[in-house]
Design an enzyme around this catalytic site. Structure first.
Site, PDB file in Angstrom:
ATOM      1  N   VAL A 294       0.835  -1.199   0.000  1.00 57.23           N
ATOM      2  CA  VAL A 294       0.000   0.000   0.000  1.00 57.23           C
ATOM      3  C   VAL A 294       0.870   1.249   0.000  1.00 57.23           C
ATOM      4  O   VAL A 294       2.029   1.223   0.394  1.00 57.23           O
ATOM      5  CB  VAL A 294      -0.959   0.020   1.218  1.00 57.23           C
ATOM      6  CG1 VAL A 294      -1.739  -1.278   1.299  1.00 57.23           C
ATOM      7  CG2 VAL A 294      -0.226   0.260   2.528  1.00 57.23           C
ATOM      8  N   SER A 295       0.286   2.363  -0.456  1.00 60.85           N
ATOM      9  CA  SER A 295       0.914   3.684  -0.424  1.00 60.85           C
ATOM     10  C   SER A 295       2.279   3.655  -1.111  1.00 60.85           C
ATOM     11  O   SER A 295       2.386   3.237  -2.264  1.00 60.85           O
ATOM     12  CB  SER A 295       0.996   4.173   1.028  1.00 60.85           C
ATOM     13  OG  SER A 295       1.292   5.553   1.087  1.00 60.85           O
ATOM     14  N   ASN A 296       3.340   4.078  -0.418  1.00 60.53           N
ATOM     15  CA  ASN A 296       4.667   4.048  -1.047  1.00 60.53           C
ATOM     16  C   ASN A 296       5.060   2.638  -1.464  1.00 60.53           C
ATOM     17  O   ASN A 296       5.707   2.434  -2.488  1.00 60.53           O
ATOM     18  CB  ASN A 296       5.724   4.589  -0.081  1.00 60.53           C
ATOM     19  CG  ASN A 296       5.726   6.092   0.000  1.00 60.53           C
ATOM     20  OD1 ASN A 296       4.940   6.761  -0.652  1.00 60.53           O
ATOM     21  ND2 ASN A 296       6.602   6.638   0.818  1.00 60.53           N
TER      22      ASN A 296
END
Length: 704
Positions: A294-296
């Site tokens: 997720v995300s980065n």
């Protein structure tokens, strides 16, 4: 007719050719990017385990964190357990009623407390052109079946350490019986106390000795001594101060973690020869590999899929990915009958520095001030008014009253920057938590490849006291940094310090700017970061000069190095993103990436984009039991696991991926009402036409 010897030789050559095609020799060999020794541990799934650090599902949900027997000298196992506890809870809502234990959690589908037995292998690796250690880890559950081999990538979200994705990709993969390969992506929690020279070993323990550590600033003893005289009690951090741009190599980090994963698996399951060598049995061609996180971490896996030229990755399933798509103005984005968005695909540093500058003032706009939950708890409205005044005095917002100025700040974010209005309820909390401010500092330094001694925009990192003044970090807090820090201050007692604040170096949030003599959150420093991001002085409009111009040029180059190509090479891929994401605005991340991918791959694209209503970036906020949070939002985490399920089914059972769509979830409406299936509208196999996201007429078209 071939002789027996000829058949043996032909078979050997075929094995060698096959091995080289997949990037391996026929015999298992330690990848040359691995540095030093591999630390291996076995966990029995009873006293300790891979997923919960021995805490079990109930221990992860407990509000009481595990403690160290000796707070100044925690053991590696104590640090590991606390790191798993903090990283899991940082991303997953574990509060009763929010879905934990029913829709997700270690115990769901796993039984009991959800402990997972298996092996864990930890090492340093490097990438070509950099000597900064990158942490890599492979977890192999006892349930792993080499005849149905699978592997999930779990690069850390944010700037977190090696356990940063334990509760996301880690949980799903381990419960599926897959090997999980983690990397801190060259960011991580690596801290260097410049006053004492203490740094973290790979296991999180501190050392002042000259030995391998996660990170030490590139300063000679004399340079460090001189720095300490001028700026005592400061810290350097790996992501910000390694003098490399780690994000440029995030995709390579993930690909290398996969290679390391195959090495570990073949050491365990490869065919042993008489001389002790292992013949490779677990290969990319017989192993299902999903790039995830997720995300980065999601952004890193996307970049890995773009770079994968050896068939290591079979599919992609990511949530709220931090992607900086290459700018392609040949297409626009439009939601419903709203305006066409042409200025999409802004870089992370562009929109984040804008949020850092304007959000503090926008927090007190009439439509936000008393509506956004916990606004007054997380933000000082007097400081917010000062920010508005300072912006007005510099000609950056207009209006005769504070309300007018705050409204104009909000307009700038929404109309000029393309920020979704759905973010307005959550953005004040994020500003109070210094999310945009901390990202601006860390990434500006990283893109510029700046060192700690550069003190970009006069900002450094240190502990501060109740008045905001710099103070030494306590020994107990420093000993726990590996487990408690998210790698991007302010975190775990280390704060952003504005060295040029009026009076003395001060915690940025409590700083008065020299240009205003007002407590305006050190706006001068934030404007400096904004100017470096856009390449001109945002106050005067003049060109930058001297060191500022050099740094701005380096930052611009660094941003170009992290741009995503949009080419997933036809791999089945799923993005899930919450429309209310207040950290990574969707008009600059998932939406334009979808459009770029359609432009680049066309009919060969297998990317699906699911935009989830009433969902945002940090599910952990849903656990705050106040109106406007728990009753308003659903866990995006649930849809991330659905994304993994869908890609898994596509790869193993040839089930078609559902079309791209808006998923219309149903808020709980009452804090006391537990989350149920009625709230979590499923991703539809055949969505209504009014829910479909399409790319048509050079436009990404998103239903309201």
């Amino acid at each position: 007719m071939k002789t027996l010897l000829q058949c043996i030789l032909i078979g050997a050559v075929a094995l060698i050719v096959s091995g080289f095609k997949e990037g391996n020799s026929p015999f298992n060999q330690l990848p040359d990017f691995i540095q030093g020794d591999i630390q291996s541990s076995q966990y029995d799934g009873t006293t300790n385990d891979l997923l919960t650090g021995g805490l079990g599902a109930s221990g992860l949900a407990s509000g009481t964190a595990p403690v160290f027997d000796d707070p100044l000298n925690p053991t590696p196992e104590e640090l590991r357990t606390l790191a798993i506890y903090n990283n899991y809870r940082a991303l997953v809502d574990t509060v009763p009623g929010g879905g934990y234990g029913e829709f997700f959690g270690p115990q769901v589908g796993n039984g009991g407390e959800g402990l997972v037995a298996g092996e864990e292998h930890l090492a340093y690796m490097s990438v070509e052109g950099s000597d900064v250690p990158v942490t890599v880890m492979v977890q192999v559950p006892d349930s792993f079946n080499p005849h149905q081999a699978c592997m999930i990538t779990a690069p850390s979200s944010g700037s977190r350490g090696i356990y940063g994705a334990i509760g996301t990709a880690g949980e799903w993969g381990l419960k599926k019986g897959c090997a999980v390969v983690y990397t801190d992506k060259g960011t991580g929690t690596g801290s260097h106390n410049l006053a004492t020279n203490a740094a973290q070993r790979i296991d999180g323990t501190l050392t002042r000795a000259d030995e391998p550590v996660q990170f030490r600033a590139d300063l000679s003893d004399q340079e460090r001594a001189d720095f300490n005289v001028a700026w005592p009690d400061r810290f350097a951090y790996k992501h910000a101060h390694s003098q490399v741009n780690p994000e440029a190599d995030w995709g390579r980090h993930v690909l290398q973690s996969i290679e390391f994963g195959f090495y570990v698996l073949n050491e365990k399951f490869g065919q042993e020869t008489g001389n002790g060598r292992k013949v490779i049995k677990v290969r990319p061609k017989n192993t299902l590999v999903i790039a995830s996180s997720v995300s980065n971490g999601g952004g890193a896996s996307v970049r890995a899929a773009e770079l994968d030229d050896r068939g290591l990755i079979d599919g992609v399933a990511v949530s709220e990915p931090n992607v900086n798509p290459q700018v392609d103005t040949s297409f626009t984005i439009r939601q419903g009958s709203g305006p066409e968005i042409t200025e999409h695909s802004r870089s992370l540093l562009d929109y984040t520095t804008a949020l850092a500058v304007y959000q503090g003032c926008a927090n007190i706009a009439p439509e936000v001030r008393d509506v956004a939950p916990l606004n007054a708890v997380f933000n000082n409205f007097t400081v917010a008014e000062n920010i508005c005044n300072s912006l007005a005095n510099k000609g950056l917002v207009t209006g005769a009253t504070t309300d007018d100025r705050a409204t104009d700040a909000l307009r700038i974010l929404e109309e000029d920057l393309g920020i979704q209005p759905e973010q307005n309820l959550l953005a004040p909390i994020h500003f109070g938590l210094a999310v945009a401010q901390s990202i601006s500092v860390t990434y500006a330094n990283a893109y510029a490849e700046a060192g700690v001694a550069d003190r970009l925009c006069d900002i450094s990192l240190a502990a501060t006291d109740a008045t905001g003044a710099v103070t030494p970090l306590s020994g107990a807090r420093e000993a726990a940094l590996f487990s408690a820090s998210n790698g991007i201050p302010p975190s775990a007692g280390v704060n952003l310090v504005y060295d040029n604040a009026e009076g003395q170096p001060t915690n940025l949030a409590a700083s008065a700017s020299p240009s205003s003599s007002q407590l305006d959150y050190g706006l001068d420093a934030l404007l400096c970061l904004r100017s470096l991001a856009v390449g001109t002085d945002v106050t005067s409009g003049a060109a930058l000069s001297g060191t500022a111009a050099e740094m701005a040029d380096r930052i611009a180059d660094g941003i170009e190095q992290v741009r995503a190509s949009g080419n997933l090479q036809g791999k089945p891929a799923v993005f899930v993103t919450g429309r209310a994401d207040a950290i990574l605005p969707i008009n600059h991340t998932s939406r334009p990436y979808f459009g770029l991918n359609q432009r680049v791959e066309g009919s060969d694209s297998n990317l699906r984009y699911y935009e989830i209503l009433n969902a945002h970036h940090l599910d952990v906020l849903n656990g705050i039991q106040v109106p406007g949070l728990a009753d308003t939002y659903v866990p995006l985490h649930h849809y991330y696991f659905q994304a993994l399920d869908l890609v898994w089914a596509n790869l193993t059972e040839k089930q078609a991926l559902p079309p791209s769509q808006v998923v219309r979830t149903v808020p709980r409406g009452n804090i006391a009402t537990p989350l149920s299936e009625a709230n979590l509208t499923p991703i539809a196999a055949n969505p209504d036409a009014g829910d479909r996201i399409v790319f048509s007429d050079d436009q990404v078209q998103i239903p309201d």
